[in-house]
Design a protein around this motif. Structure first.
Motif, short mmCIF file in Angstrom:
data_model
loop_
_atom_site.label_atom_id
_atom_site.label_comp_id
_atom_site.label_asym_id
_atom_site.label_seq_id
_atom_site.Cartn_x
_atom_site.Cartn_y
_atom_site.Cartn_z
N MET A 1 2.65 -21.27 -0.54
CA MET A 1 3.80 -20.41 -0.34
C MET A 1 3.36 -18.95 -0.49
N ALA A 2 3.89 -18.12 0.35
CA ALA A 2 3.55 -16.69 0.31
C ALA A 2 4.34 -15.98 -0.78
N LEU A 3 3.72 -14.98 -1.36
CA LEU A 3 4.40 -14.13 -2.33
C LEU A 3 5.55 -13.42 -1.63
N LYS A 4 6.73 -13.43 -2.25
CA LYS A 4 7.88 -12.69 -1.73
C LYS A 4 8.02 -11.40 -2.53
N LEU A 5 7.96 -10.29 -1.82
CA LEU A 5 7.97 -8.96 -2.41
C LEU A 5 9.14 -8.16 -1.87
N LEU A 6 9.93 -7.60 -2.79
CA LEU A 6 10.99 -6.67 -2.42
C LEU A 6 10.54 -5.27 -2.81
N ILE A 7 10.58 -4.35 -1.85
CA ILE A 7 10.24 -2.96 -2.12
C ILE A 7 11.53 -2.14 -2.07
N LEU A 8 11.85 -1.50 -3.19
CA LEU A 8 13.00 -0.61 -3.29
C LEU A 8 12.45 0.80 -3.46
N GLU A 9 12.55 1.59 -2.41
CA GLU A 9 11.94 2.93 -2.38
C GLU A 9 12.75 3.81 -1.45
N ASP A 10 13.14 5.00 -1.91
CA ASP A 10 13.95 5.88 -1.06
C ASP A 10 13.14 6.80 -0.16
N ASP A 11 11.85 6.91 -0.39
CA ASP A 11 10.97 7.66 0.52
C ASP A 11 10.64 6.73 1.68
N ILE A 12 11.27 6.96 2.82
CA ILE A 12 11.19 6.03 3.95
C ILE A 12 9.75 5.89 4.47
N ILE A 13 9.00 6.96 4.46
CA ILE A 13 7.60 6.88 4.92
C ILE A 13 6.80 5.97 3.99
N LEU A 14 6.95 6.16 2.68
CA LEU A 14 6.27 5.31 1.71
C LEU A 14 6.77 3.87 1.81
N LEU A 15 8.07 3.70 1.93
CA LEU A 15 8.67 2.36 2.07
C LEU A 15 8.06 1.61 3.25
N ASN A 16 8.01 2.25 4.40
CA ASN A 16 7.48 1.60 5.60
C ASN A 16 5.97 1.36 5.50
N SER A 17 5.26 2.29 4.88
CA SER A 17 3.81 2.11 4.70
C SER A 17 3.52 0.91 3.80
N LEU A 18 4.23 0.82 2.68
CA LEU A 18 4.04 -0.31 1.78
C LEU A 18 4.40 -1.62 2.47
N LYS A 19 5.50 -1.61 3.19
CA LYS A 19 5.93 -2.82 3.91
C LYS A 19 4.85 -3.26 4.89
N ASP A 20 4.33 -2.34 5.67
CA ASP A 20 3.28 -2.67 6.64
C ASP A 20 2.02 -3.21 5.97
N ILE A 21 1.59 -2.55 4.90
CA ILE A 21 0.38 -2.96 4.19
C ILE A 21 0.51 -4.39 3.67
N TYR A 22 1.63 -4.66 3.01
CA TYR A 22 1.76 -5.96 2.35
C TYR A 22 2.14 -7.08 3.32
N GLU A 23 2.72 -6.76 4.44
CA GLU A 23 2.91 -7.78 5.48
C GLU A 23 1.56 -8.18 6.07
N LEU A 24 0.65 -7.22 6.19
CA LEU A 24 -0.70 -7.54 6.67
C LEU A 24 -1.44 -8.47 5.71
N MET A 25 -1.04 -8.46 4.45
CA MET A 25 -1.65 -9.34 3.45
C MET A 25 -0.93 -10.69 3.40
N ASP A 26 -0.07 -10.92 4.39
CA ASP A 26 0.67 -12.18 4.52
C ASP A 26 1.70 -12.42 3.43
N TYR A 27 2.21 -11.36 2.82
CA TYR A 27 3.33 -11.50 1.90
C TYR A 27 4.61 -11.47 2.71
#
Length: 125
Positions: A1-27
């Motif tokens: 099972m893949a790790l499920k990660l919720l990112i709560l961040e109001d800086d949209i650029i950082l939010l999207n960057s983190l989302k992209d990075i960790y989706e690439l890691m199959d989370y």
């Protein structure tokens, strides 16, 4: 099972960057800049980890409230606090009271965060 990660961040650029990075890691990544939406995601999806910014702009519910409710209702969910306010007395008090899994200052140390998430992912059943 893949790790499920919720990112709560109001800086949209950082939010999207983190989302992209960790989706690439199959989370399985959920991401939102709003505390109320984060609470809905937590209720529905039960992520393994919440990366939680405490100070949110334009959000009806703060990250502090998300930390509080998550720690009280779902103590098995690991909350990683990320804030640019450092060791401000009020932040330390909140963290002492609700005992997050980890505290990260901003700018976020991506290596430290990634290493921590990889370790947590190893224990997912």
């Amino acid at each position: 099972m893949a790790l499920k990660l919720l990112i709560l961040e109001d800086d949209i650029i950082l939010l999207n960057s983190l989302k992209d990075i960790y989706e690439l890691m199959d989370y399985k990544v959920f991401a939102t800049p709003k505390g109320d939406e984060a609470l809905r995601i937590i209720e529905k999806e039960r992520p393994h980890v919440v990366l939680c910014d405490l100070q949110l702009e334009d959000s009806p519910i703060t990250g502090i409230e998300v930390l509080k409710q998550t720690s009280q209702k779902y103590p098995d969910i690991k909350v990683i606090v990320a804030t640019g306010y450092g060791k401000d007395d009020s932040i330390v008090k909140v963290c002492d009271q609700y005992n997050p899994f980890m505290f990260l200052g901003k700018p976020i140390d991506f290596d430290k965060l990634s290493d921590t998430l990889q370790e947590l992912a190893k224990n997912i059943k």
